[in-house]
Design a protein around this motif. Sequence first.
Motif, PDB file in Angstrom:
ATOM      1  N   GLY A   9       0.848  -0.887  -0.184  1.00  0.00           N
ATOM      2  CA  GLY A   9      -0.019   0.084  -0.084  1.00  0.00           C
ATOM      3  C   GLY A   9       0.974   1.069  -0.301  1.00  0.00           C
ATOM      4  N   GLY A  10       0.511   2.986  -0.140  1.00  0.00           N
ATOM      5  CA  GLY A  10       1.095   3.888   0.207  1.00  0.00           C
ATOM      6  C   GLY A  10       0.093   5.397  -0.705  1.00  0.00           C
ATOM      7  N   LEU A  11       1.000   5.923  -0.701  1.00  0.00           N
ATOM      8  CA  LEU A  11       0.321   7.162  -1.326  1.00  0.00           C
ATOM      9  C   LEU A  11       1.030   7.449  -3.201  1.00  0.00           C
ATOM     10  CD1 LEU A  11      -1.505   9.148  -1.373  1.00  0.00           C
ATOM     11  CD2 LEU A  11       1.300  10.573  -0.874  1.00  0.00           C
ATOM     12  N   ALA A  40     -13.863   1.808   2.848  1.00  0.00           N
ATOM     13  CA  ALA A  40     -13.876   3.492   2.726  1.00  0.00           C
ATOM     14  C   ALA A  40     -13.878   4.215   4.365  1.00  0.00           C
ATOM     15  CB  ALA A  40     -14.165   3.584   1.689  1.00  0.00           C
ATOM     16  N   PRO A  41     -13.045   5.162   4.578  1.00  0.00           N
ATOM     17  CA  PRO A  41     -13.486   5.793   5.543  1.00  0.00           C
ATOM     18  C   PRO A  41     -15.633   5.852   6.039  1.00  0.00           C
ATOM     19  CG  PRO A  41     -11.846   6.628   5.169  1.00  0.00           C
ATOM     20  CD  PRO A  41     -12.383   5.758   3.903  1.00  0.00           C
ATOM     21  N   GLU A  88     -11.207   7.464  -5.880  1.00  0.00           N
ATOM     22  CA  GLU A  88     -11.879   6.969  -4.826  1.00  0.00           C
ATOM     23  C   GLU A  88     -11.868   5.763  -4.731  1.00  0.00           C
ATOM     24  OE1 GLU A  88     -12.307   8.402  -8.133  1.00  0.00           O
ATOM     25  OE2 GLU A  88     -13.893   7.600  -9.888  1.00  0.00           O
ATOM     26  N   ASP A  89     -11.025   5.213  -5.375  1.00  0.00           N
ATOM     27  CA  ASP A  89      -9.993   3.869  -4.355  1.00  0.00           C
ATOM     28  C   ASP A  89      -9.352   4.233  -3.117  1.00  0.00           C
ATOM     29  OD1 ASP A  89      -8.853   2.830  -8.308  1.00  0.00           O
ATOM     30  OD2 ASP A  89     -10.606   2.267  -6.988  1.00  0.00           O
ATOM     31  N   THR A  90      -9.312   5.148  -3.167  1.00  0.00           N
ATOM     32  CA  THR A  90      -8.436   5.146  -1.797  1.00  0.00           C
ATOM     33  C   THR A  90      -9.717   4.982  -0.864  1.00  0.00           C
ATOM     34  OG1 THR A  90      -8.027   7.736  -1.777  1.00  0.00           O
ATOM     35  CG2 THR A  90      -8.455   7.125   0.390  1.00  0.00           C
ATOM     36  N   ALA A  91      -9.014   3.356   0.005  1.00  0.00           N
ATOM     37  CA  ALA A  91      -9.993   3.123   1.612  1.00  0.00           C
ATOM     38  C   ALA A  91      -8.452   2.341   1.989  1.00  0.00           C
ATOM     39  CB  ALA A  91     -10.361   1.928   0.567  1.00  0.00           C
ATOM     40  N   VAL A  92      -8.604   1.655   2.914  1.00  0.00           N
ATOM     41  CA  VAL A  92      -7.348   0.049   3.435  1.00  0.00           C
ATOM     42  C   VAL A  92      -8.098  -0.922   2.840  1.00  0.00           C
ATOM     43  CG1 VAL A  92      -7.250  -0.734   5.717  1.00  0.00           C
ATOM     44  CG2 VAL A  92      -8.469   1.615   6.319  1.00  0.00           C
ATOM     45  N   TYR A  93      -7.299  -1.185   2.245  1.00  0.00           N
ATOM     46  CA  TYR A  93      -7.559  -3.148   1.533  1.00  0.00           C
ATOM     47  C   TYR A  93      -7.056  -3.971   2.505  1.00  0.00           C
ATOM     48  CZ  TYR A  93      -8.200  -0.349  -2.729  1.00  0.00           C
ATOM     49  OH  TYR A  93      -9.242   0.246  -3.523  1.00  0.00           O
ATOM     50  N   PHE A  94      -7.982  -5.176   2.333  1.00  0.00           N
ATOM     51  CA  PHE A  94      -7.624  -6.487   3.507  1.00  0.00           C
ATOM     52  C   PHE A  94      -7.810  -7.341   2.337  1.00  0.00           C
ATOM     53  CE2 PHE A  94      -8.398  -4.960   7.493  1.00  0.00           C
ATOM     54  CZ  PHE A  94      -9.071  -3.245   7.347  1.00  0.00           C
ATOM     55  N   TRP A 105      -8.214 -13.097   7.752  1.00  0.00           N
ATOM     56  CA  TRP A 105      -8.560 -11.730   7.360  1.00  0.00           C
ATOM     57  C   TRP A 105      -6.553 -11.001   7.901  1.00  0.00           C
ATOM     58  CZ3 TRP A 105     -11.328  -9.052   4.690  1.00  0.00           C
ATOM     59  CH2 TRP A 105     -13.224  -9.300   4.716  1.00  0.00           C
ATOM     60  N   GLY A 106      -6.391 -10.159   6.536  1.00  0.00           N
ATOM     61  CA  GLY A 106      -4.863  -9.655   6.756  1.00  0.00           C
ATOM     62  C   GLY A 106      -5.699  -8.450   8.095  1.00  0.00           C
ATOM     63  N   GLN A 107      -4.101  -7.285   8.246  1.00  0.00           N
ATOM     64  CA  GLN A 107      -4.597  -6.007   9.274  1.00  0.00           C
ATOM     65  C   GLN A 107      -4.678  -5.399   8.378  1.00  0.00           C
ATOM     66  OE1 GLN A 107      -1.282  -7.798   8.033  1.00  0.00           O
ATOM     67  NE2 GLN A 107      -0.888  -5.803   7.398  1.00  0.00           N
ATOM     68  N   GLY A 108      -5.030  -4.973   7.138  1.00  0.00           N
ATOM     69  CA  GLY A 108      -5.136  -3.834   6.589  1.00  0.00           C
ATOM     70  C   GLY A 108      -3.709  -3.418   6.016  1.00  0.00           C
ATOM     71  N   THR A 109      -3.998  -2.237   4.815  1.00  0.00           N
ATOM     72  CA  THR A 109      -2.474  -2.064   4.271  1.00  0.00           C
ATOM     73  C   THR A 109      -3.888  -0.480   3.203  1.00  0.00           C
ATOM     74  OG1 THR A 109      -0.648  -1.755   2.427  1.00  0.00           O
ATOM     75  CG2 THR A 109      -2.601  -2.954   1.846  1.00  0.00           C
ATOM     76  N   GLN A 110      -3.214   0.727   3.593  1.00  0.00           N
ATOM     77  CA  GLN A 110      -3.611   2.054   3.161  1.00  0.00           C
ATOM     78  C   GLN A 110      -3.580   1.912   1.536  1.00  0.00           C
ATOM     79  OE1 GLN A 110      -5.962   3.849   5.188  1.00  0.00           O
ATOM     80  NE2 GLN A 110      -5.727   4.759   2.545  1.00  0.00           N
ATOM     81  N   VAL A 111      -4.309   2.148   1.163  1.00  0.00           N
ATOM     82  CA  VAL A 111      -3.921   2.625  -0.415  1.00  0.00           C
ATOM     83  C   VAL A 111      -4.772   3.917  -0.224  1.00  0.00           C
ATOM     84  CG1 VAL A 111      -4.631   2.213  -2.528  1.00  0.00           C
ATOM     85  CG2 VAL A 111      -3.772   0.387  -1.132  1.00  0.00           C
ATOM     86  N   THR A 112      -3.869   5.748  -0.547  1.00  0.00           N
ATOM     87  CA  THR A 112      -4.155   6.692  -0.750  1.00  0.00           C
ATOM     88  C   THR A 112      -3.970   7.424  -2.447  1.00  0.00           C
ATOM     89  OG1 THR A 112      -4.020   7.316   1.003  1.00  0.00           O
ATOM     90  CG2 THR A 112      -4.399   8.972   0.157  1.00  0.00           C
ATOM     91  N   VAL A 113      -4.717   7.559  -2.952  1.00  0.00           N
ATOM     92  CA  VAL A 113      -4.994   8.132  -3.971  1.00  0.00           C
ATOM     93  C   VAL A 113      -5.068   9.824  -4.483  1.00  0.00           C
ATOM     94  CG1 VAL A 113      -5.016   7.217  -6.794  1.00  0.00           C
ATOM     95  CG2 VAL A 113      -5.832   5.860  -5.382  1.00  0.00           C
ATOM     96  N   SER A 114      -4.533  10.435  -4.789  1.00  0.00           N
ATOM     97  CA  SER A 114      -4.547  11.883  -5.129  1.00  0.00           C
ATOM     98  C   SER A 114      -5.395  12.196  -6.374  1.00  0.00           C
ATOM     99  CB  SER A 114      -2.882  12.139  -3.958  1.00  0.00           C
ATOM    100  OG  SER A 114      -2.175  12.223  -5.270  1.00  0.00           O
ATOM    101  N   SER A 115      -6.247  13.058  -6.031  1.00  0.00           N
ATOM    102  CA  SER A 115      -6.302  13.138  -7.556  1.00  0.00           C
ATOM    103  C   SER A 115      -5.472  14.921  -7.691  1.00  0.00           C
ATOM    104  CB  SER A 115      -7.624  13.924  -7.156  1.00  0.00           C
ATOM    105  OG  SER A 115      -7.663  15.208  -6.256  1.00  0.00           O
TER     106      SER A 115
END
Length: 115
Positions: A9-11, A40-41, A88-94, A105-115
């Motif tokens: 995951g990442g930005l 997503a939040p 809109e793909d920004t979310a924690v991916y599990f 389940w895994g612990q999740g990895t953050q994916v952040t997509v900036s515009s």
Amino acid sequence: QVQLVESGGGLVQAGGSLRLSCAASGTILSINAMGWYRQAPGKQRELVAEITRGGIRDYADYVKGRFTISRDNAKNTVYLQMNSLKPEDTAVYFCKVSYSFREYWGQGTQVTVSS
């Protein structure tokens, strides 16, 4: 017992790509389905993609043509190649694994997509 470790995951900027990995460890004979979900939040967790041991894939409509799921059965690892990412793909991916009539389940990895 199965342990899952996610990475990748990442930005990233819109239009970019990321590749997620999820490795399963433990006393494992044969994993059935492996998949990716995201949350997503303020939203419910939703399916992104899933793949059976035999390689049959299922994708959510909103990622078809952009994301590709694959797995390496010898390594008990599932991957998610994400291209043409959108904000809109920004979310924690599990990562989720089905094994011996249980789900892990895994612990999740953050994916952040900036515009």
